[in-house]
Scaffold this motif. Structure first.
Motif, short mmCIF file in Angstrom:
data_model
loop_
_atom_site.label_atom_id
_atom_site.label_comp_id
_atom_site.label_asym_id
_atom_site.label_seq_id
_atom_site.Cartn_x
_atom_site.Cartn_y
_atom_site.Cartn_z
N UNK A 117 49.14 -14.88 25.27
CA UNK A 117 48.41 -14.55 24.05
C UNK A 117 47.19 -15.45 23.87
N UNK A 118 47.28 -16.70 24.33
CA UNK A 118 46.12 -17.59 24.24
C UNK A 118 44.97 -17.04 25.06
N UNK A 119 45.25 -16.53 26.24
CA UNK A 119 44.20 -15.92 27.06
C UNK A 119 43.54 -14.77 26.32
N UNK A 120 44.37 -13.90 25.72
CA UNK A 120 43.83 -12.76 24.98
C UNK A 120 43.00 -13.23 23.79
N UNK A 121 43.50 -14.26 23.09
CA UNK A 121 42.80 -14.77 21.91
C UNK A 121 41.45 -15.37 22.29
N UNK A 122 41.39 -16.06 23.42
CA UNK A 122 40.12 -16.68 23.81
C UNK A 122 39.11 -15.61 24.22
N UNK A 168 48.47 -6.15 17.01
CA UNK A 168 48.72 -7.58 16.84
C UNK A 168 47.64 -8.17 15.94
N UNK A 169 48.03 -8.95 14.98
CA UNK A 169 47.11 -9.47 13.97
C UNK A 169 46.11 -10.46 14.59
N UNK A 170 44.79 -10.15 14.52
CA UNK A 170 43.79 -11.06 15.10
C UNK A 170 43.79 -12.43 14.45
N UNK A 171 44.11 -12.49 13.15
CA UNK A 171 44.15 -13.77 12.45
C UNK A 171 45.26 -14.65 13.03
N UNK A 172 46.38 -14.04 13.35
CA UNK A 172 47.48 -14.79 13.95
C UNK A 172 47.11 -15.31 15.33
N UNK A 173 46.41 -14.50 16.11
CA UNK A 173 45.95 -14.95 17.43
C UNK A 173 44.94 -16.09 17.31
N UNK A 174 44.05 -15.98 16.34
CA UNK A 174 43.07 -17.04 16.09
C UNK A 174 43.79 -18.34 15.73
N UNK A 175 44.85 -18.23 14.95
CA UNK A 175 45.62 -19.41 14.55
C UNK A 175 46.32 -20.04 15.74
N UNK A 181 40.81 -27.09 10.60
CA UNK A 181 39.73 -26.36 11.26
C UNK A 181 39.58 -24.95 10.69
N UNK A 182 40.71 -24.32 10.40
CA UNK A 182 40.69 -22.95 9.88
C UNK A 182 40.46 -22.89 8.37
N UNK A 183 40.59 -24.03 7.71
CA UNK A 183 40.37 -24.06 6.27
C UNK A 183 41.52 -23.49 5.47
N UNK A 184 42.74 -23.62 5.99
CA UNK A 184 43.94 -23.14 5.28
C UNK A 184 44.96 -24.27 5.26
N UNK A 185 46.07 -24.05 4.57
CA UNK A 185 47.10 -25.07 4.48
C UNK A 185 47.97 -25.07 5.74
N UNK A 186 48.59 -26.21 6.05
CA UNK A 186 49.50 -26.26 7.20
C UNK A 186 50.64 -25.26 7.08
N UNK A 187 51.11 -25.01 5.85
CA UNK A 187 52.19 -24.04 5.67
C UNK A 187 51.73 -22.63 6.02
N UNK A 188 50.45 -22.32 5.73
CA UNK A 188 49.91 -21.01 6.08
C UNK A 188 49.85 -20.85 7.60
N UNK A 189 49.45 -21.92 8.28
CA UNK A 189 49.41 -21.89 9.75
C UNK A 189 50.82 -21.66 10.29
N UNK A 190 51.78 -22.37 9.74
CA UNK A 190 53.16 -22.23 10.21
C UNK A 190 53.68 -20.82 9.99
#
Length: 311
Positions: free
Chosen positions: A63-68, A1-8, A24-33
């Protein structure tokens, strides 16, 4: 599972929106989506409710638990490898009365950690466990002794509450030596404040309670001040009421003492910072009177140890 996706995903849940998470992440809203769409495709489940604020679905909470957990361990690892003071987020759920009284030394301790930031979530102690279950926080002050799955539970002691009012308010609503609970103006902390209702059990029936004059003050310090100036009677922690009782600004309305047991529940995770935070909470809780079984178990009843937990 992509760590960047979990961070997002974690950023969206913490910030409450895709747009703020992007900033906060320094990327565009479309990238987050796109990242969330990819994560949802990989898991085959909807992970985020596109509401305001944005929240995690039941699958997303896993997944939020894992990400934290990953974020905490990553930050500690980076700090050790680089020899730099990375800011490690410590998310904690605490009730307002604890924060206003015995919990305050924890703030000073975390300041001395230097490599940590503290993110507090204020919630009634009867509801903080929900934040822990969802993975929103890594530790919580709660009434529940039974550990959440994957967590340890440590007894802290009890918060003692007393019914108090100004002498003038007490005298105005005393009839034949008995307090007129039905008509005396009262204070509540908020909509989830069930403590006062439980104190009225056996004194007033539900029909009478609904017609009382009740003011709502959702701040521990403001709640005490509203009591002090006579806006209504209230249930106040002994730790807060003591000085005002001693000065005569407040008086006890009866001899009843309500004791609310408190526990510290935290993730069962190998983390130096989480261990230090737990030790800090245990040390601060020395102000709390112990529960009777704690005195029996420890003899002196001096307080909990950082390693103590109940099965």
């Amino acid at each position: 599972m992509n760590p960047v996706h979990l961070e997002t995903l974690l950023a969206i849940v913490d910030e409450g929106s895709f747009e703020v998470a992007a900033a906060v992440l320094g990327v565009s809203p479309s990238a987050v989506s796109q990242r969330i769409k990819s994560l949802e495709k990989a898991t085959g489940r909807v992970l985020v409710r596109r509401s305001s604020p944005a929240t995690a679905t039941e699958a997303g909470e896993v997944l939020v638990q894992a990400a934290r957990r990953m974020a905490l361990l990553q930050a500690e690892t980076d700090s050790r490898l680089r020899g730099q003071l990375e800011r490690v987020p410590l998310s904690v759920a605490v009730n307002a009365d604890s924060l206003a009284t015995w919990f305050r030394p924890v703030l000073a301790d975390v300041a001395a950690f230097r490599s940590a930031t503290l993110r507090l979530r204020i919630e009634d102690e009867a509801h903080t466990l929900a934040l822990l279950r969802r993975g929103d926080v890594l530790g919580a002050i709660t009434r529940e002794a039974t550990p959440v799955s994957g967590c340890d539970s440590m007894p802290l002691g009890v918060m003692r509450y007393r019914a108090v009012a100004t002498p003038r308010l007490r005298d105005a609503y005393t009839r034949g030596g008995e307090v007129d609970w039905a008509n005396m103006p009262a204070l509540r902390f908020g909509p989830n404040d069930a403590l006062q209702d439980s104190d009225l059990d056996g004194r007033l029936d539900d029909a009478v309670r609904r017609h009382r004059a009740v003011s709502q003050i959702p701040s521990s310090e403001g709640f005490l001040e509203a009591t002090r100036v006579g806006l209504g009677w209230s249930l106040v922690p002994e730790l807060q009421a003591g000085p005002l009782l001693a000065s005569g600004e407040l008086v006890l309305l009866d001899a009843t003492v309500i004791e609310v047991p408190l526990y510290w529940q935290r993730w069962r995770l190998e983390s130096d910072l989480l261990g230090r935070l737990t030790a800090s909470v245990a040390a601060a809780a020395i102000e709390l009177p112990p529960e009777p079984w704690m005195i029996d178990s420890w003899g002196s009843g001096a307080g909990p140890s950082a390693s103590a937990h109940r099965p």
